[in-house]
Design an enzyme around this catalytic site. Structure first.
Site, mmCIF file in Angstrom:
data_model
loop_
_atom_site.group_PDB
_atom_site.id
_atom_site.type_symbol
_atom_site.label_atom_id
_atom_site.label_comp_id
_atom_site.label_asym_id
_atom_site.label_seq_id
_atom_site.Cartn_x
_atom_site.Cartn_y
_atom_site.Cartn_z
ATOM 1 C CB THR A 172 -9.163 5.160 9.894
ATOM 2 O OG1 THR A 172 -8.065 5.875 9.320
ATOM 3 C CG2 THR A 172 -9.711 5.931 11.074
ATOM 4 C CG ASP A 197 -1.953 1.021 1.291
ATOM 5 O OD1 ASP A 197 -2.446 1.387 0.210
ATOM 6 O OD2 ASP A 197 -2.323 1.463 2.404
ATOM 7 C CG HIS A 219 -6.178 4.919 -1.452
ATOM 8 N ND1 HIS A 219 -5.061 4.459 -0.792
ATOM 9 C CD2 HIS A 219 -6.145 4.355 -2.687
ATOM 10 C CE1 HIS A 219 -4.382 3.654 -1.603
ATOM 11 N NE2 HIS A 219 -5.013 3.568 -2.759
ATOM 12 C CB SER A 240 -12.132 4.564 7.639
ATOM 13 O OG SER A 240 -11.301 3.423 7.680
HETATM 14 P P1 13P Z 1 -8.638 5.178 5.950
HETATM 15 O O1 13P Z 1 -7.696 6.036 6.732
HETATM 16 O O2 13P Z 1 -9.891 5.914 5.617
HETATM 17 O O3 13P Z 1 -8.932 3.879 6.619
HETATM 18 O O4 13P Z 1 -7.929 4.856 4.545
HETATM 19 C C1 13P Z 1 -6.998 3.800 4.467
HETATM 20 C C2 13P Z 1 -6.255 3.805 3.168
HETATM 21 O O5 13P Z 1 -6.556 4.481 2.215
HETATM 22 C C3 13P Z 1 -5.081 2.912 3.105
HETATM 23 O O6 13P Z 1 -4.398 3.034 1.894
HETATM 24 O O1 G3H Z 2 -3.064 5.085 3.687
HETATM 25 C C1 G3H Z 2 -2.289 4.819 4.587
HETATM 26 C C2 G3H Z 2 -2.567 3.696 5.493
HETATM 27 O O2 G3H Z 2 -3.589 4.026 6.390
HETATM 28 C C3 G3H Z 2 -1.300 3.285 6.181
HETATM 29 O O3 G3H Z 2 -0.940 4.170 7.185
HETATM 30 O O4 G3H Z 2 1.387 4.876 6.787
HETATM 31 O O5 G3H Z 2 0.378 4.922 9.078
HETATM 32 O O6 G3H Z 2 0.944 2.746 7.994
HETATM 33 P P1 G3H Z 2 0.548 4.168 7.784
HETATM 34 ZN ZN ZN Z 3 -4.479 5.047 1.117
#
Ligand code: 13P
Ligand code: G3H
Ligand code: ZN
Length: 307
Positions: free
Chosen positions: A254, A81, A208, A211
């Site tokens: 999230t 990711d 993306h 949440s």
């Molecule tokens: P949220 O912060 O809305 O859960 O998005 C997660 C995300 O886009 C991870 O790539």
């Molecule tokens: O989009 C990002 C994800 O929520 C990952 O978050 O960089 O804190 O691991 P992180």
């Molecule tokens: Zn993301």
């Protein structure tokens, strides 16, 4: 079983549902996400960010996911990711990821194209699919029309981006943002823009920052000491609509964090004599699993792992 991310998304797009990509950082997350997938008979994407790699270690996390996937009765893709650079992409390809994202969304268009195309060359040699991103995820409130236009995905540019890079999936910006504070006022997504992108782009689209920041989790966390004033996410109806307009992958982090830590707070507050990590993390893992199950039902991926 471990499968290619591209395959999962093509089927989802064809059949009109979305596959959830759930971020994990450790075994608790992995058990929660895969446990939910088995119970829901749902395909699933396990997402690992560069931050998670720094926290948990690439080899260890990748080996754990691949080991669990081996005996899993549902398809699982192991996904990088927000890959930051080609070195991270290469390391993940070596570690057996079946899907990678290269995030050049902060770069000028041509630089994003150049970086993404190189990632596609590397990944496709190994039969691994690539997600690129065009448009920036940022809060859209208090932004001028010009600022919004500069941040949201431009449909014509999206078509060109996919053609020039050869990506297998495209993350778009239509008004979502990462984290627990997505809107101060009414939640608004640019569905018209999503429709226009969908008309021009053949590959599966990714949302993306999806949440919902469920009130029950915020209330539970707050009851036991958390301070999250103004936390707000994407209403479930908005997610359903986005999926009906062509989103085939929905990223969630999230909500898992909120469910997990709210439950840890609850156990610590209500059982002050408890110090066995399993008795504290076990209920938190269950809460996380329930959130993942609800998402799978909402996204329409439940029951899709069979037939
Ligand atoms: P949220 O912060 O809305 O859960 O998005 C997660 C995300 O886009 C991870 O790539
Ligand atoms: O989009 C990002 C994800 O929520 C990952 O978050 O960089 O804190 O691991 P992180
Ligand atoms: Zn993301």
């Amino acid at each position: 079983m471990l499968v290619s991310g591209g395959e999962l998304l093509l089927r989802a797009r064809r059949e009109g549902y979305a596959v959830g990509a759930f971020n994990i950082q450790n075994l608790e997350g992995l058990w929660a996400v895969t446990g939910a997938a088995v119970e829901e008979r749902s395909p699933v994407i396990v997402a690992i960010s560069p931050g998670a790699i720094r926290y948990g270690g690439l080899r260890l996390l990748a080996t754990a996911v691949r080991t669990v996937a081996e005996d899993l009765p549902v398809p699982l893709a192991l996904h990088l990711d927000h890959g930051e650079d080609l070195e991270t992409v290469s390391r993940c390809l070596e570690a057996g990821f079946t899907s990678v994202m290269i995030d050049g969304s902060h770069l000028p268009f041509q630089e994003n194209v150049a970086l993404t195309r190189k990632a596609v060359e590397l990944a496709h040699q190994k039969g691994v699919s690539v997600e690129g991103e065009l448009g920036r995820l940022a809060g859209m409130e208090e932004k001028s029309v010009e600022e919004r236009e500069a941040l949201l995905t431009d449909p014509a540019q999206a078509e060109e981006f996919v053609r020039l890079t050869g990506v297998d999936a495209l993350a778009v910006s239509i008004g979502t943002s990462h984290g627990a504070y997505k809107f101060k006022g009414e939640p608004r997504l640019d569905f018209e823009r999503l429709k226009l992108v969908r008309e021009r782009v053949e590959v599966p689209l990714v949302l993306h920052g999806a949440s919902s920041v469920p009130p029950w989790a915020v209330e539970k966390a707050s009851r036991y000491g958390a301070q999250l004033p103004g936390a707000k996410g994407i209403p479930e109806e908005h997610l359903k609509r986005a999926i009906s307009l062509g989103i085939a992958k929905v990223n969630i982090d999230t909500d898992l964090r909120l469910a997990f830590t709210a439950t840890v707070r609850e156990v610590l507050a209500t059982s002050p004599g408890e110090f066995d990590p399993r008795k504290i993390l076990g209920p938190a893992r269950e809460a996380m699993k329930e959130v993942v199950r609800e998402k799978m039902r909402l996204f329409g991926s439940s029951g899709r792992a069979v037939g």
